[in-house]
Design an enzyme around this catalytic site. Structure first.
Site, PDB file in Angstrom:
ATOM      1  N   HIS A 128       0.827  -1.220   0.000  1.00  0.00           N
ATOM      2  CA  HIS A 128       0.000   0.000   0.000  1.00  0.00           C
ATOM      3  C   HIS A 128       0.859   1.268   0.000  1.00  0.00           C
ATOM      4  O   HIS A 128       0.487   2.285   0.592  1.00  0.00           O
ATOM      5  CB  HIS A 128      -0.964   0.020   1.200  1.00  0.00           C
ATOM      6  CG  HIS A 128      -1.960  -1.093   1.200  1.00  0.00           C
ATOM      7  ND1 HIS A 128      -3.163  -1.022   0.526  1.00  0.00           N
ATOM      8  CD2 HIS A 128      -1.924  -2.321   1.770  1.00  0.00           C
ATOM      9  CE1 HIS A 128      -3.828  -2.158   0.699  1.00  0.00           C
ATOM     10  NE2 HIS A 128      -3.088  -2.960   1.439  1.00  0.00           N
ATOM     11  N   ASN A 180     -10.008  -3.242   1.680  1.00  0.00           N
ATOM     12  CA  ASN A 180      -9.654  -3.171   0.262  1.00  0.00           C
ATOM     13  C   ASN A 180     -10.904  -2.925  -0.567  1.00  0.00           C
ATOM     14  O   ASN A 180     -12.011  -2.854  -0.043  1.00  0.00           O
ATOM     15  CB  ASN A 180      -8.985  -4.475  -0.198  1.00  0.00           C
ATOM     16  CG  ASN A 180      -7.580  -4.642   0.341  1.00  0.00           C
ATOM     17  OD1 ASN A 180      -6.907  -3.666   0.658  1.00  0.00           O
ATOM     18  ND2 ASN A 180      -7.131  -5.876   0.444  1.00  0.00           N
TER      19      ASN A 180
END
Length: 492
Positions: free
Chosen positions: A65, A138
């Site tokens: 990320h 997510n």
């Protein structure tokens, strides 16, 4: 203690240039030398400070990320769910809670294009009256593996080759050929949803199973889902190449420009609920992160809305230093025994301490907005000014006491120490159902992406055969179609 009260003041409130220590700088253009053309003097403190600060501007990027964009706004309750949870920020319709949200790509580096086929992160930090709540998810409702023991190896396989620093399909397909549980995640990643058009047109999911607890102590398993009010839009291959070629930060720019123009993105929050007493009624384990909960059996229940109406003031301070931790919950919300969630509880905070330091929760973007009190003292980069004399508990000199007890799940656990897999794996049913739900043209694009991945010259016949077998078990025609495109006869 107010974490903002003793923040270093901004350098911008001085009418003239200064050093970090506040001394005036009369020349920020030239180094101090011996004469016009002589050597630079080490005593030029301003030069040394300027270079030393520059040399340390970059901090370790997130191991996953790394590429992301943040925005601020609020969450508003629209539906009463107090029968399910005693969480204060969900206490009644109309209640608003400030939030900050970070969207991200997962695998690639900080400066990578936002048009690559990759899951997207959707992490929300709620600044509630009872402390922060981090819902770290997510855009897909499932994940590649169900046990965090596999997570480091999974990331290594998805990351570039350590020898060449090139992401290669043979490494990915080799690793996941050992993990048929990944099929459901690949049915999302290799679908059209694999490249969102931008962050505004993207769904979000808490992914893991959490628990909600009401005032009476009754607990339910819960899944969280974010649905964008502007709909879901994705980029096909040619569109992604065109958009990414023109601007590798297109999603970040779209988010920033939309908010600046007053076109505030909004998502509706829905939940799904399972009574733990009923978990054996399903052909899947509710704690299995590779499974979705069927909406026809477990319908989506509306909870509230998320509105992002303010851009961040500084990218480094409110995006790079923004840190999430799935263990940060509030009374009324609890972590389940989901194996992946349990490992995330340790790993996230450990990674943040490595990346930002042990006092990362004191950073303004991570600190709670409510009053807080504990005896966590000192350490690297501690900038809270504290003047109390009692730094232990309990004490008759410190009136601070325990908070009122709140309900936690009343579960009783029995069993032997073991390393084992769950009983209900059922790896092929849901990806097959998902594939069959698509229109023929969408199925064709999915097949083409798999043919392309399996065409990597370093993918062996054995690995191809395993994937043909997996997709045939999900849907017999799917495995056959992929194999026929590669001129290979499937073994089943």
């Amino acid at each position: 203690m107010d974490p903002y009260k003793y923040r270093p003041s901004s350098a911008n409130n001085s009418p003239f240039w200064t050093t970090n220590s506040g001394a005036p700088v009369w020349n920020n253009n030239s180094s101090m030398t011996v004469g016009t053309r002589g050597p630079i003097l080490l005593e030029d403190y301003h030069l040394v400070e300027k270079l030393a600060n520059f040399d340390r501007e970059r901090i370790p990027e997130r191991v996953v990320h790394a590429r992301g964009a943040s925005a601020k706004g609020f969450f508003e309750v629209t539906h009463d769910i107090t029968h399910l949870t005693c969480a204060d920020f969900l206490r009644a319709p109309g209640v608003q809670t400030p939030v900050i949200v970070r969207f991200s790509t997962v695998i690639h580096e900080r400066g990578s294009p936002e048009t690559l086929r990759d899951p997207r992160g959707f992490a929300v930090k709620f600044y509630t009256r009872e402390g922060n709540f981090d819902l770290v998810g997510n855009n897909f409702p499932v994940f590649f593996v169900r046990d965090g023991m596999k997570f480091p190896d999974m990331v290594h396989a998805l990351k570039p080759n350590p020898k060449s620093h090139i992401q290669e399909n043979w490494r990915i397909l080799d690793f996941f050929s050992h993990h048929p549980e990944s099929l459901h995640m690949f049915s999302f990643l290799f679908d059209d949803l694999g490249v969102p058009q931008d962050y505004r047109h993207m769904e979000g999911s808490g992914v893991n199973t959490y628990m909600l607890i009401n005032k009476a102590g009754k607990a339910h398993y819960v899944k969280f889902h974010w649905k964008p009010t502007c709909g879901v839009k994705c980029l096909l291959e040619e569109e992604a190449i065109k958009v990414g070629g023109a601007n590798h930060s297109h999603a970040t720019k779209d988010l920033y420009d939309s908010i600046a123009a007053g076109n505030y993105p909004e998502w509706k929050l829905f939940i799904q609920i399972i009574d733990p007493d009923h978990e054996d009624r399903f052909d899947f384990d509710p704690l299995d992160v590779t499974k979705t909960w069927p909406e026809d059996i477990l319908p989506l229940q509306p909870v509230g809305r998320l509105v992002l109406n303010k851009n961040i003031d500084n990218f480094f301070a409110e995006n790079e230093q923004l840190a999430f931790w799935p263990a940060i919950v509030v009374p009324g919300v609890y972590c389940s025994d989901d194996k992946l969630l349990q490992t995330r509880i340790f790993s996230y905070s450990d990674a943040q301490r490595h990346r930002l330091g042990p006092n990362y929760l004191q950073l303004p973007v991570n600190a709670p907005k409510c009053a807080h009190h504990n005896n966590h003292h000192e350490g690297f980069m501690n900038f809270m000014h504290r003047d109390e004399e009692v730094n232990y508990f309990p004490s008759r000199f410190d009136p601070c006491r325990h908070a009122e007890q709140y309900p936690i799940p009343p579960c009783v656990l029995t069993g032997k120490r073991d390393k084992c897999i769950i009983e209900k794996e059922n790896n092929f049913k849901q990806p097959g159902e998902r594939y069959r739900s698509w229109a023929p043209d969408r199925q064709e694009r999915f097949i083409c992406r798999w043919v392309d991945a399996l065409s990597d010259p370093r993918v062996t016949h054995e690995i191809r055969s395993i994937w043909f077998s997996y997709w045939s078990q999900a849907d017999k025609t799917l495995g056959q179609k992929i194999a026929s495109r590669l001129n290979v006869r499937p073994t089943m």
